[in-house]
Design a protein around this motif. Structure first.
Motif, PDB file in Angstrom:
ATOM      1  N   ASP A 113       0.956  -1.258   0.084  1.00 37.55           N
ATOM      2  CA  ASP A 113       0.009   0.045   0.056  1.00 37.55           C
ATOM      3  C   ASP A 113       0.727   1.199   0.078  1.00 37.55           C
ATOM      4  OD1 ASP A 113       1.214  -0.586   2.516  1.00 37.55           O
ATOM      5  OD2 ASP A 113      -0.950  -0.295   3.711  1.00 37.55           O
ATOM      6  N   ARG A 148     -15.215   8.547  -1.866  1.00 36.16           N
ATOM      7  CA  ARG A 148     -15.245   7.089  -1.442  1.00 36.16           C
ATOM      8  C   ARG A 148     -13.529   6.594  -1.541  1.00 36.16           C
ATOM      9  NH1 ARG A 148     -18.327   3.369  -4.442  1.00 36.16           N
ATOM     10  NH2 ARG A 148     -17.474   1.938  -2.815  1.00 36.16           N
ATOM     11  N   TRP A 150     -10.646   8.565  -1.363  1.00 33.81           N
ATOM     12  CA  TRP A 150     -10.093   9.283  -0.677  1.00 33.81           C
ATOM     13  C   TRP A 150     -10.163   8.791   0.743  1.00 33.81           C
ATOM     14  CZ3 TRP A 150      -5.926  11.863  -0.261  1.00 33.81           C
ATOM     15  CH2 TRP A 150      -5.507  12.627   0.685  1.00 33.81           C
ATOM     16  N   ASN A 151     -11.382   8.345   1.222  1.00 29.22           N
ATOM     17  CA  ASN A 151     -11.742   7.760   2.547  1.00 29.22           C
ATOM     18  C   ASN A 151     -10.875   6.312   2.416  1.00 29.22           C
ATOM     19  OD1 ASN A 151     -13.024   9.602   3.617  1.00 29.22           O
ATOM     20  ND2 ASN A 151     -15.041   8.917   3.022  1.00 29.22           N
ATOM     21  N   SER A 152     -10.726   5.579   1.513  1.00 32.27           N
ATOM     22  CA  SER A 152     -10.109   4.241   1.435  1.00 32.27           C
ATOM     23  C   SER A 152      -8.878   4.548   1.372  1.00 32.27           C
ATOM     24  CB  SER A 152     -10.569   3.562  -0.097  1.00 32.27           C
ATOM     25  OG  SER A 152     -10.143   3.941  -1.117  1.00 32.27           O
ATOM     26  N   MET A 154      -7.215   6.803   2.732  1.00 33.49           N
ATOM     27  CA  MET A 154      -6.807   7.226   4.147  1.00 33.49           C
ATOM     28  C   MET A 154      -6.475   6.065   5.185  1.00 33.49           C
ATOM     29  SD  MET A 154      -6.232  10.486   3.946  1.00 33.49           S
ATOM     30  CE  MET A 154      -6.442  11.248   5.727  1.00 33.49           C
ATOM     31  N   LYS A 155      -7.010   5.014   5.055  1.00 35.33           N
ATOM     32  CA  LYS A 155      -6.913   3.654   5.803  1.00 35.33           C
ATOM     33  C   LYS A 155      -5.489   3.269   5.561  1.00 35.33           C
ATOM     34  CE  LYS A 155     -11.781   3.372   5.787  1.00 35.33           C
ATOM     35  NZ  LYS A 155     -12.876   2.623   5.565  1.00 35.33           N
ATOM     36  N   VAL A 156      -4.376   3.716   5.921  1.00 34.84           N
ATOM     37  CA  VAL A 156      -3.147   3.279   5.502  1.00 34.84           C
ATOM     38  C   VAL A 156      -2.567   3.198   6.897  1.00 34.84           C
ATOM     39  CG1 VAL A 156      -0.931   3.276   4.452  1.00 34.84           C
ATOM     40  CG2 VAL A 156      -3.119   3.605   3.058  1.00 34.84           C
ATOM     41  N   GLU A 157      -1.908   2.143   7.542  1.00 32.28           N
ATOM     42  CA  GLU A 157      -1.121   2.348   8.641  1.00 32.28           C
ATOM     43  C   GLU A 157       0.237   2.977   8.230  1.00 32.28           C
ATOM     44  OE1 GLU A 157      -0.707  -1.461  10.471  1.00 32.28           O
ATOM     45  OE2 GLU A 157      -2.695  -2.283  10.142  1.00 32.28           O
ATOM     46  N   ARG A 158       0.749   3.497   9.473  1.00 25.78           N
ATOM     47  CA  ARG A 158       1.891   4.310   9.375  1.00 25.78           C
ATOM     48  C   ARG A 158       3.102   3.223   9.030  1.00 25.78           C
ATOM     49  NH1 ARG A 158       4.015   8.888  13.690  1.00 25.78           N
ATOM     50  NH2 ARG A 158       6.088   8.154  13.269  1.00 25.78           N
TER      51      ARG A 158
END
Length: 159
Positions: A113, A148, A150-152, A154-158
């Protein structure tokens, strides 16, 4: 989800002292450089370099105040791991008075990702003869027109 990007004209010019690039293809390191995107692409794809790529795809990543001052305390909110190492790499390429140190690898691998929310301007594809620029939409446009996706993203871990 997919976000389609359209190519655009790339405005030449260096706007900061250092850049953070995520190479995507054919290799995947995260690299800091004192070269602006077009110059970085030309440098990495130049056949006279001991290690060069025939063509590359990469993105520029947000550095905030670290782009001009690797010791800035305002950069502590960036989501990159190993901030001490990133700061050290930035300092190395920014302080190279002789101009020999054009880039330095920060991280050799890439997780599957990509931190899309950390892309500064967009994606670049090129070599010695061609340079294409695909700008990322503004955050406002992403929120209003591509919510939709953009929200997906943003769901990335550091990492």
């Amino acid at each position: 989800l997919v976000l389609s990007l359209q190519s655009a004209n790339y405005g030449d010019g260096k706007t900061q002292n250092a850049y953070l690039y995520q190479e995507i293809c054919p290799v995947v390191p995260r690299v800091v450089s004192n070269l602006a995107p077009r110059e970085f692409c030309e440098y990495v794809t130049h056949p006279n370099n001991p290690l060069f790529l025939p063509k590359m795809l990469f993105a520029d990543m947000k550095l905030g105040p670290l782009a001009n001052d690797p010791n800035s305390t305002d950069g502590n909110d960036l989501p990159y791991l190993e901030m001490k190492h990133l700061r050290s790499c930035l300092a190395d390429v920014q302080s190279d008075a002789g101009g020999n140190k054009k880039s330095k690898v920060v991280r050799r691998g890439l997780r599957a990702d990509i931190m899309f929310f950390m892309i500064e301007n967009g994606f670049y594809v090129g070599d010695q003869n061609e340079f294409l620029y695909y700008p990322m939409p503004s955050e406002d446009a992403l929120l209003s027109e591509h919510n939709r996706w953009w929200n997906s993203a943003m769901k990335v871990e550091r990492y």
